[in-house]
Design a protein around this motif. Structure first.
Motif, short mmCIF file in Angstrom:
data_model
loop_
_atom_site.label_atom_id
_atom_site.label_comp_id
_atom_site.label_asym_id
_atom_site.label_seq_id
_atom_site.Cartn_x
_atom_site.Cartn_y
_atom_site.Cartn_z
N GLN D 98 23.64 17.07 30.61
CA GLN D 98 23.63 18.02 31.71
C GLN D 98 24.68 17.68 32.76
N ASN D 99 25.06 16.38 32.73
CA ASN D 99 26.01 15.94 33.76
C ASN D 99 27.28 16.77 33.77
N SER D 100 27.77 16.93 32.57
CA SER D 100 29.04 17.64 32.52
C SER D 100 28.89 19.04 33.10
N MET D 101 27.75 19.61 32.85
CA MET D 101 27.51 20.94 33.41
C MET D 101 27.41 20.88 34.92
N LEU D 108 33.13 28.56 34.74
CA LEU D 108 34.51 28.66 34.30
C LEU D 108 35.15 27.29 34.18
N GLU D 109 34.94 26.52 35.23
CA GLU D 109 35.51 25.18 35.21
C GLU D 109 34.91 24.36 34.08
N TYR D 110 33.61 24.57 33.89
CA TYR D 110 32.92 23.84 32.83
C TYR D 110 33.53 24.17 31.48
N LEU D 111 33.72 25.44 31.26
CA LEU D 111 34.27 25.83 29.97
C LEU D 111 35.69 25.28 29.79
N ILE D 121 45.67 27.61 28.11
CA ILE D 121 44.59 28.31 28.81
C ILE D 121 45.07 28.64 30.22
N THR D 122 44.97 29.89 30.60
CA THR D 122 45.50 30.32 31.89
C THR D 122 44.49 31.24 32.57
N GLY D 123 44.38 31.06 33.85
CA GLY D 123 43.47 31.92 34.59
C GLY D 123 44.06 33.30 34.81
N VAL D 124 43.18 34.31 34.88
CA VAL D 124 43.67 35.66 35.08
C VAL D 124 42.62 36.45 35.83
N ASN D 125 43.07 37.37 36.70
CA ASN D 125 42.06 38.14 37.40
C ASN D 125 42.40 39.62 37.52
N ASN D 126 43.46 40.06 36.88
CA ASN D 126 43.73 41.50 36.94
C ASN D 126 44.03 42.06 35.57
N PHE D 127 43.95 43.35 35.48
CA PHE D 127 44.09 43.99 34.18
C PHE D 127 45.52 43.92 33.65
N THR D 139 43.83 35.70 23.66
CA THR D 139 42.44 36.16 23.71
C THR D 139 41.94 36.03 25.14
N LEU D 140 41.33 37.09 25.61
CA LEU D 140 40.82 37.07 26.98
C LEU D 140 39.37 36.65 26.96
N LEU D 141 39.05 35.71 27.85
CA LEU D 141 37.66 35.25 27.94
C LEU D 141 37.11 35.70 29.28
N LEU D 142 36.04 36.48 29.22
CA LEU D 142 35.44 36.97 30.46
C LEU D 142 33.97 36.57 30.50
N ILE D 143 33.52 36.27 31.67
CA ILE D 143 32.13 35.87 31.81
C ILE D 143 31.44 36.83 32.77
N ASP D 144 30.28 37.21 32.40
CA ASP D 144 29.53 38.15 33.22
C ASP D 144 29.26 37.54 34.58
N GLY D 145 29.54 38.29 35.60
CA GLY D 145 29.28 37.81 36.94
C GLY D 145 30.50 37.21 37.59
N TYR D 146 31.56 37.09 36.89
CA TYR D 146 32.78 36.53 37.48
C TYR D 146 33.89 37.57 37.43
N SER D 147 34.64 37.62 38.49
CA SER D 147 35.74 38.59 38.46
C SER D 147 37.05 37.91 38.06
N GLU D 148 36.93 36.80 37.42
CA GLU D 148 38.15 36.23 36.82
C GLU D 148 37.83 35.66 35.45
N GLY D 149 38.89 35.48 34.69
CA GLY D 149 38.67 34.95 33.35
C GLY D 149 39.86 34.10 32.92
N TYR D 150 39.89 33.82 31.65
CA TYR D 150 41.00 33.03 31.11
C TYR D 150 41.61 33.78 29.96
N TYR D 151 42.87 33.55 29.77
CA TYR D 151 43.35 33.97 28.45
C TYR D 151 43.83 32.76 27.68
#
Lengths: 76, 394, 367, 529
Positions: D98-101, D108-111, D121-127, D139-151
């Protein structure tokens, strides 16, 4: 026929040259160009319709005759 | 558009090859009415390629025209020929003897003025014939007679001394130059003219009519005044240093009338002028290198002194040849065909200034001494002739 | 300055050589041999020596002024109005030369190479070519000259080598048969045309990369160009003989007619004619450039390019009107041209030089 | 002249200067924090294109986070996606630490730190950025509840492997060639120059295609001014699509109205490497195996890479042969026309007679004859290229045998003409670069016209005009005719002839004045015995 040919050529030259000069507002250039072109055209047309034009070199020869004779006389 | 441009300019100097009547030989005669008769030997290209020739037309045709002046005659001929006459490839110009005697200056001026004429053809004199007749003869081996004449003159000049091939520009130089007179090879028909000008002539192994290059004509100014015979022609060529290869014969040293044939493989003549009391004195030195070609007498050719004896005889023979020629030129024709006067001018310009005025009087009395050096390199592939082994006939 | 181009010193030399050879090579044997006959080489050598002096003087004069051609400094040195007069004289001088050049090439073409083609057609085609060249500028012209250079040399060598077997040394003799006067007379025509026409380079030297070596370039070019002409003349004499050389209108072309390589390759004189074609092109381009430059200077215009077409038309007109026939031209070159060339090509720049020196001396005293 | 034409051509464009671009308002917008909303937006923007894959899954303890992968099918490497999914969905769940979590402030940081086993891996926040990434294979990675993701860099599409060069073949020398993938191509060069000074800059050109264009140069050899010039010219390109390096070539070359190429192209890595080492600049375009090289000089088009791999003397002889062939291609038919219609005196007598015999009965003037045959040849050549390979063979047989033979037999064309056309054609194939060969073949027709109007005079007028034109050309500021004009004695060693490698001490001067010496005394010394 010949005269028409000359006029066509002159018109073409004028068309291609005048517009860039006019655009750049090179008025003096334009004047000199037109003047030279006019001389050329008139002379060529005179030649084309068979006007006898005196050879200016004949005059030159006459004027320089004494000098010529003097120089060549040195070596004859 | 493109075709328009080219068709607009089409009437300029363009000429397609099939429109050309390629003139290879030209002959000029004087007619009875005292005007010129110009004959052109024009090649028929179809008859001169192995694939297409039909075999029932002659390889060349002759077109003729007569007029008061050459220029008119030349162009008048176009009335009879369907093509444009094309002169750049002329190989040979034949001038009739009759015309040559009256002077050839018109001919030469006309020939050298036209831009199409090139100065690299030979000029020959029709000896005893009309020039048109010479051009009518069909020749074996080389289908085109003009080429035949051109080549045989060139070949014989290289391999047999008594001919003299002269291009037009050289001819002009010879006529114009002070202290030099022109000389031209002659050509004649050996056989019957009636047969020679028909296909029959080339259908027999031994053509009934042949063209023979013979003799050298001597000019004075632009007029022909006489001929050198074969022997004199040979001497003439020795004098003007025009012998590259020739053959001749001498009598055996033992003096019983048998002959030795000599092949001269190189001959070089040096002309030297010395002034003695303001009078030019010519020294000619001929260096010859040769071989023994044929031996018909008993002579031991392994011995040096015998070879030397032969060498000496050859030298004397050539010397006599040259002397005869010079004598004839001096006394009979008084024509300086050897360019002796020019030699004086080149080496002693000051003396020439005084001599040139009456060179006509000087020339016949010129003193010429001739020296010959002969080296016989080899005796053919044999040493002594087997004739030596034969019993002496009684 | 007319344009922002730079030419290398090597290019300057090449331009000079081609300028000297251009057109003159057609006539030089006839005009040189006219008076001195087989002593032409002597006339030629004298002319080259004088030419070297002239070239040296031109270079010396040009180097007095930085970044200015004769058209500019004539106005500075002699004052605006006299200077303009000088410019007009120079302009007319080169108008005549250029008209002669156009006429030369057209005559040569119609007489020797493509008879039947109207002389006007050849003039127009050649003029258009020249105008294209001049409009591209001095830099492009000198690069083109640089590319022509090996071809000019190759063709000349081809000519000389392939006729060299026909040399008859006896044509050289007798040496020194002619009076010095006659020899000098021959060299005079050689000095006036082309050496005194080299004044054109006073307008070109300012564009050269390294002015320090200009003197050398001028002299080398003069010697090389003159040398080639003399060698060609000598070959004409040696092969054609004096008489034939003087009788031909284009002796050099007659010489080229003698080319035979083996039995097969002969009659290729048309190819050799490329030499004078290339060189005349360069010479005519330089002249046209100079004429345009002088008009620009005269009226203080901005660009010379539009002027080229009208000048071209006038040149063609002059080429027809100035020369009624070839004999007139030959005669003119041998007589009237001599004083003209001496006055314009030598006395004029000499006056400029003297006045310039005097001015410097005067201003030196003042300070 | 060129400027005039250019302005005429441009005039039409002025009216609709604005190049249409995807100016959808929504593309500029930021991500929503609602995952479903985002996915919906993505789908609608792409018009529900079927190759857009959306993979939703849950990560974290008890699958507390709703995550989605969005990628374009076919552009991604499925292997990587599968591996990622395995890590995220299976391995991560096994992870009881659990520590790492807790150490990570956000999921996002955890992932980023513990979950995603991938390099890029790069952060992204617009279309807008997201689309760029997705459509180029990330590949775009999006997480529910966050308005930013990674590609994530998952690019991996099917491509052609490194195969043998087809357009510039050699007998001796490397046989690899560039492919359609930019990265492979740059790697092929890197492999050859292991030097940190080999620099690479990439930018995307093309409003719609977003094509990767890379410029490569060796920092301490290439002239900075030229590099800057290349950058500027690339920068100024405003076009919707770049499909091939030919687009770039036409858009950045110095002079458009010239038949001569002022930019060199090659599909051979060794050629580009050699060019880079001479101080030139390579321009790579994604999607084509043809790499551009600037500045390009005239002589460059006569040099084959093989010249440097075979013996110097032989290579020099072959180069001279190529120049000779250049003139044959350019002038042979023109000379034929000129000589046979104006200067018959140049033809030896025998040949003239045989020509006259051959031309007898042929209805056309030789210019028309030549034109017919030359155009026929060009048609055949083009047909041979465009036809399927099997038919191409047949075309050439029909062309060569049937047309040639039959035309002569029928008396339409003379035999000599066929020889001349064949000679010209073969000579044009000797030139090692296709674009130079084709421009020479084009010019040949102009020379034919000139020869038909003015004979050899026309040809020489044409040649002078050609030389003038060539002298006026420049490639990125370098005179095209260098080192002939302006002349450079040093560089003559590698122009018409090639000196031995040990003699080529200096790099081409006009290309770059930096670091001109490329080697020191390498003259092979004979061992003394």
């Amino acid at each position: 026929m010949k005269v028409v040919g000359i006029l066509i050529v002159v018109a073409l030259i004028a068309y291609f040259e005048i517009s860039p000069m006019a655009k750049k507002k090179e008025i003096k250039d334009l004047w000199v160009f037109s003047f030279l072109l006019l001389i050329g055209t008139v002379l060529s047309i005179m030649l084309a319709i068979g006007v006898t034009i005196p050879n200016p070199l004949d005059g030159l020869t006459k004027v320089l005759k004494p000098v010529t004779n003097f120089i060549l006389g040195l070596l004859d | 558009m493109l075709l328009l441009i080219t068709s607009l300019t089409g009437c300029w100097s363009r000429k397609e090859i099939p429109e050309l009547g390629i003139v290879l030989g030209m002959g000029i005669d004087k007619t009875d009415e005292d005007n010129f008769l110009v004959s052109y030997q024009v090649v028929d290209p179809g008859e001169n390629t192995p694939r297409q020739s039909s075999g029932n037309r002659t390889p060349v045709s002759l077109f003729q025209a007569r007029a008061d002046n050459l220029f008119e005659a030349a162009w008048r001929a176009t009335m009879t020929i369907p093509r444009k006459l094309y002169f750049s490839h002329i190989r040979i110009l034949i001038i009739s003897e009759e015309l040559a005697k009256e002077g050839i200056k018109n001919v030469i001026d006309f020939m050298s003025r036209d831009h199409e004429m090139r100065p690299d053809f030979f000029v020959m004199i029709a000896k005893g014939h009309r020039a048109e007749d010479i051009l009518k003869v069909l020749t074996p081996l080389e289908k085109i007679p003009a080429n035949n004449m051109f080549d045989s003159l060139r070949m014989s000049e290289q391999n047999w001394a008594p001919t003299y091939g002269l291009h037009l520009d050289k001819l002009i130089n010879e006529i114009v130059t002070d202290g030099n007179e022109a000389a031209l090879s002659g050509i004649r028909i050996d056989g019957e003219l009636e047969i020679a000008e028909r296909r029959l002539n080339v259908e027999e192994i031994n053509s009934p009519g042949k063209l023979v290059i013979e003799g050298i004509s001597v000019f004075k100014g632009d007029k022909l005044i006489g001929w050198f015979n074969e022997v004199e022609s040979k001497g003439f060529n020795y004098i003007i240093d025009n012998v590259t290869y020739t053959a001749g014969q001498i009598e055996c040293p033992n003096g019983n009338g048998d002959k030795i044939a000599i092949e001269i493989s190189s001959a070089k003549t040096k002309v030297d002028v010395k002034l003695q009391n303001e009078k030019p004195f010519f020294e000619l030195e001929v260096d010859m290198i040769g071989n023994i070609g044929e031996v018909a007498c008993k002579i031991d050719l392994t011995k040096t002194e015998n070879i030397n004896a032969v060498e000496k005889l050859v030298g004397e023979k050539v010397k006599t040849l040259m002397e005869t020629t010079i004598k004839k030129a001096q006394q009979e024709y008084n024509s300086d065909v050897f360019a002796f006067g020019d030699t004086v001018y080149r080496t002693h310009p000051k003396a020439w200034k005084e001599l040139s005025g009456n060179w006509d009087k000087e020339f016949p009395n010129l003193e010429v001494s001739i020296r010959t050096n002969v080296t016989l390199r080899s005796t053919g592939t044999l040493n002594n002739s087997f004739i030596q082994k034969l019993p002496v006939e009684k | 300055m007319l344009e922002q181009s730079k030419i290398s010193n090597r290019q300057l030399t090449i331009l000079i050589v081609q300028f000297i050879i251009g057109s003159k090579i057609l006539f030089v044997p006839a005009s040189l041999a006219a008076d001195s006959e087989q002593d032409v080489w002597l006339s030629g050598l004298i002319a080259i020596v004088v030419g070297v002096f002239v070239a040296w003087f031109y270079a010396h004069l040009a180097l007095q002024f930085k970044n200015q051609g004769i058209l500019q400094y004539s106005e500075i040195v002699l004052g605006k109005w006299i200077g303009k007069l000088v410019n007009i004289v120079l302009c007319i001088y080169f108008l005549i030369i250029a008209a002669f050049l156009v006429r030369d090439i057209a005559d040569f073409m119609t007489i020797q190479i493509i008879p039947g083609t109207p002389i006007l057609a050849i003039m127009i085609v050649f003029m258009i070519l020249t105008i294209i060249g001049v409009r591209l500028g001095l830099e492009v012209l000198s690069r083109a000259a640089e590319i022509f250079n090996p071809w000019v040399i190759f063709l000349l060598l081809l000519l000389l080598v392939s006729v060299s077997t026909q040399i008859e040394w006896k044509n050289m003799f007798p040496v020194f048969d002619h009076q010095m006067k006659h020899i000098m007379k021959s060299s005079l025509t050689f000095i006036t045309f082309p050496y005194l026409e080299m004044i054109i380079f006073l307008q070109i030297i300012p564009y050269v990369n390294k002015p320090s070596r200009v003197k050398r370039n001028m002299i080398v070019g003069t010697v090389l160009g003159g040398g080639m002409l003399v060698v060609v003349t000598l070959f004409c004499i040696l092969i054609l003989g004096v008489d034939s050389t003087t009788r031909h209108i284009y002796p050099t072309y007659a010489l080229a007619k003698k080319i035979t390589i083996g039995e097969f390759i002969s009659r290729i004189e048309v190819i050799v004619a490329g030499v004078w074609f290339l060189t005349i092109f360069i010479k005519l381009s330089l002249c046209l450039y100079f004429i345009a430059a002088s008009i620009v200077q005269l009226f203080a215009l901005k660009t010379y390019k539009p002027l080229t077409f009208p000048i071209g038309i006038i040149l063609i007109f002059l080429a027809i009107i100035l020369v009624p026939n070839m004999a007139y031209l030959t005669n003119f070159d041998a007589t009237t041209w001599i004083p003209i060339a001496i006055i314009v090509g030598f006395i004029l720049p000499f006056i400029i030089y003297i006045v310039h020196r005097l001015k410097i001396a005067a201003s030196g005293k003042k300070t | 002249m060129g400027k005039k034409l250019k302005s005429i051509l441009r005039r039409k464009n002025n009216k609709q200067k604005q190049i249409d671009r995807i100016d959808n308002k929504s593309i500029k917008s930021q991500f929503d924090s609602n995952l479903e909303q985002n996915i919906k937006k993505f789908k609608s923007m792409l018009g529900s294109s079927t190759d857009l894959e959306v993979r939703k899954f849950r990560v974290g303890k008890n699958g507390s986070y709703q995550v989605a992968f969005i990628y374009t099918d076919g552009l991604v490497d499925r292997e990587i996606i599968n591996n990622l999914l395995e890590t995220l969905m299976i391995n991560l769940r096994k992870d009881d630490d659990q520590n790492s979590m807790e150490k990570s402030s956000t999921i996002l940081e955890y992932l980023e730190n513990y979950g995603i086993t991938i390099g890029g891996i790069t952060g992204v926040n617009n279309f807008e950025t997201a689309f760029d990434a997705i459509l180029s294979g990330d590949t775009l990675l999006l997480i529910d509840g966050y308005s930013e993701g990674y590609y994530l860099a998952t690019t991996g599409w099917e491509d052609r492997g490194v195969t043998e060069a087809t357009s510039q073949t050699v007998v001796r020398g490397p046989h690899d060639s560039f492919t359609e993938t930019l990265r492979t191509n740059t790697a092929l060069i890197r492999r050859r120059i292991k030097n940190p000074n080999l620099w690479l800059e990439t930018k995307q050109i093309g409003k719609r295609t977003r094509t990767d264009v890379a410029i490569m140069y060796i920092k301490d050899i290439a002239e900075d001014k030229v590099v800057q010039e290349v950058r500027n010219r690339l920068e100024q390109i405003d076009i919707d699509a770049i499909l091939e390096s030919g687009f770039i070539e036409e858009l950045i070359q110095d002079e458009t109205f010239t038949p001569f190429p002022t930019i060199y192209n090659s599909e051979r890595p060794d050629v580009i490497t050699a060019g880079l080492l001479e101080g030139r600049i390579a321009i790579f375009v994604d999607g084509t195996p043809y790499v551009l090289l600037v500045p390009a000089l005239f002589i460059q088009f006569f040099q084959s890479p093989e010249d440097y791999y075979s013996r110097a003397d032989i290579a020099s002889a072959i180069r001279i042969l190529r120049f000779f062939c250049f003139f044959i291609t350019l002038l042979f038919p023109a000379l034929y026309i000129g000589i046979t219609t104006f200067h018959q005196e140049m033809i030896p007598t025998q040949l003239l007679i045989s020509l006259a015999a051959q031309r007898e009965g042929i209805p056309f003037p030789s210019f028309v004859e030549a034109l017919i045959m030359e155009i026929t040849f060009e048609i055949l050549r083009e047909a041979g290229i465009r036809m399927p390979r099997a038919v191409g063979q047949a075309v050439s047989i029909v062309g060569a045998l049937v047309i040639g033979q039959a035309a002569v037999e029928a008396g339409i064309i003379s035999g000599v003409m066929v020889i001349i056309v064949a000679m010209t054609a073969i000579a044009s194939f000797v030139l090692p670069t296709y674009n130079m060969a084709i421009s020479v073949r084009l010019l040949r027709f102009i020379f034919m016209i000139l020869a038909a109007t003015f004979g050899l005079f026309g040809i020489i007028v044409g040649l002078i005009a050609l030389v003038l034109h060539l002298s006026s050309l420049k490639s990125f500021g370098v005179p095209y005719m260098a080192p002939m004009a302006p002349y450079n004695a040093q560089n003559q060693k590698d122009s018409l002839i090639r000196f031995p490698i040990w003699g080529l001490i200096q790099r081409p001067h006009l290309i770059s004045q930096k670091n001109v010496v490329r080697q020191h005394d390498n003259v092979p010394t004979k061992s003394k015995k």
